[in-house]
Design a protein around this motif. Structure first.
Motif, PDB file in Angstrom:
ATOM      1  N   ILE A 140       0.840  -1.189   0.000  1.00 40.64           N
ATOM      2  CA  ILE A 140       0.000   0.000   0.000  1.00 40.64           C
ATOM      3  C   ILE A 140       0.881   1.247   0.000  1.00 40.64           C
ATOM      4  CG2 ILE A 140      -1.689   1.313   1.347  1.00 40.64           C
ATOM      5  CD1 ILE A 140      -2.860  -1.403   2.215  1.00 40.64           C
ATOM      6  N   SER A 141       1.983   1.186   0.721  1.00 44.04           N
ATOM      7  CA  SER A 141       2.911   2.329   0.753  1.00 44.04           C
ATOM      8  C   SER A 141       3.430   2.642  -0.636  1.00 44.04           C
ATOM      9  CB  SER A 141       4.091   2.033   1.674  1.00 44.04           C
ATOM     10  OG  SER A 141       3.656   1.851   2.989  1.00 44.04           O
TER      11      SER A 141
ATOM     12  N   SER B  97       0.588   4.054  -2.785  1.00 45.31           N
ATOM     13  CA  SER B  97       0.138   5.398  -2.427  1.00 45.31           C
ATOM     14  C   SER B  97       1.130   6.478  -2.863  1.00 45.31           C
ATOM     15  CB  SER B  97      -0.156   5.493  -0.930  1.00 45.31           C
ATOM     16  OG  SER B  97       1.020   5.298  -0.181  1.00 45.31           O
TER      17      SER B  97
ATOM     18  N   THR C 207      -4.865   9.362  -0.160  1.00 48.56           N
ATOM     19  CA  THR C 207      -4.193   8.846   1.035  1.00 48.56           C
ATOM     20  C   THR C 207      -4.058   7.332   0.998  1.00 48.56           C
ATOM     21  OG1 THR C 207      -6.271   8.553   2.230  1.00 48.56           O
ATOM     22  CG2 THR C 207      -5.183  10.727   2.415  1.00 48.56           C
ATOM     23  N   ARG C 208      -3.246   6.818   1.916  1.00 51.36           N
ATOM     24  CA  ARG C 208      -3.124   5.361   2.068  1.00 51.36           C
ATOM     25  C   ARG C 208      -4.473   4.739   2.411  1.00 51.36           C
ATOM     26  NH1 ARG C 208       1.953   2.893   4.098  1.00 51.36           N
ATOM     27  NH2 ARG C 208       0.517   1.747   5.426  1.00 51.36           N
ATOM     28  N   GLN C 209      -5.250   5.440   3.233  1.00 54.99           N
ATOM     29  CA  GLN C 209      -6.577   4.929   3.591  1.00 54.99           C
ATOM     30  C   GLN C 209      -7.476   4.864   2.360  1.00 54.99           C
ATOM     31  OE1 GLN C 209      -4.996   7.389   5.272  1.00 54.99           O
ATOM     32  NE2 GLN C 209      -4.515   6.348   7.189  1.00 54.99           N
ATOM     33  N   GLY C 210      -7.373   5.860   1.492  1.00 52.90           N
ATOM     34  CA  GLY C 210      -8.143   5.852   0.247  1.00 52.90           C
ATOM     35  C   GLY C 210      -7.728   4.697  -0.651  1.00 52.90           C
TER      36      GLY C 210
ATOM     37  N   THR D   3      -6.403   1.915   0.345  1.00 52.59           N
ATOM     38  CA  THR D   3      -6.882   0.694   1.002  1.00 52.59           C
ATOM     39  C   THR D   3      -8.357   0.456   0.707  1.00 52.59           C
ATOM     40  OG1 THR D   3      -5.248   0.944   2.759  1.00 52.59           O
ATOM     41  CG2 THR D   3      -7.134  -0.463   3.234  1.00 52.59           C
ATOM     42  N   LYS D   4      -9.174   1.491   0.768  1.00 53.54           N
ATOM     43  CA  LYS D   4     -10.609   1.337   0.473  1.00 53.54           C
ATOM     44  C   LYS D   4     -10.823   0.849  -0.957  1.00 53.54           C
ATOM     45  CE  LYS D   4     -12.421   4.653   3.789  1.00 53.54           C
ATOM     46  NZ  LYS D   4     -13.169   5.894   3.985  1.00 53.54           N
TER      47      LYS D   4
ATOM     48  N   ARG E 218      -9.875  -2.785  -1.239  1.00 53.76           N
ATOM     49  CA  ARG E 218     -10.896  -3.660  -0.636  1.00 53.76           C
ATOM     50  C   ARG E 218     -12.061  -3.901  -1.608  1.00 53.76           C
ATOM     51  NH1 ARG E 218      -8.224  -6.273   3.055  1.00 53.76           N
ATOM     52  NH2 ARG E 218      -7.357  -4.941   4.673  1.00 53.76           N
TER      53      ARG E 218
END
Length: 113
Positions: free
Chosen positions: A40-41, A44, A50-53, A55-56, A59
């Motif tokens: 993910i790093s 991104s 963002t990393r959270q974005g 990740t979503k 998923r």
């Protein structure tokens, strides 16, 4: 083919195409197909979100069977599942054959009718 199996296949295809319907997810798949498995790093770093974005989006792709994630140390590493894309291609090919058949029948009807 039994009706229930056809409906299940269509539901799976809808999930696949819905996941592909987002430009960021398409870009992630493109990146994974060219660079191979990535954390993910690493992913991104190449996107404005963002990393959270990231990740979503991963998923959603995972739920559609397009990517697989695994833990590697402290990182999650994601890889593309090319077989799932091949399933989507087969679905589109089947739809295209249906249109080709319908157009051939229309042409025959016009020419002979």
């Amino acid at each position: 083919m039994p009706k229930k199996r056809i409906e299940q296949g269509l539901a799976e295809a809808a999930l696949l195409f819905a996941a592909l319907g987002d430009p960021t997810r398409l870009a992630l798949l493109h990146r994974l197909s060219h660079d191979g498995a990535s954390s993910i790093s690493a992913l991104s770093e190449r996107f404005v979100i963002t990393r959270q974005g990231i990740t979503k989006h991963l998923r959603v792709l995972e739920a559609a069977g397009l990517v697989d994630g695994r833990r590697q140390g402290r990182e999650s590493v994601w890889a593309m599942n090319p077989e799932r894309l091949a399933e989507g291609q087969r679905c589109l090919d089947q739809i295209a054959r249906g249109w080709d058949d319908a157009l051939a029948r229309l042409k025959s009807h016009i020419e002979n009718g």
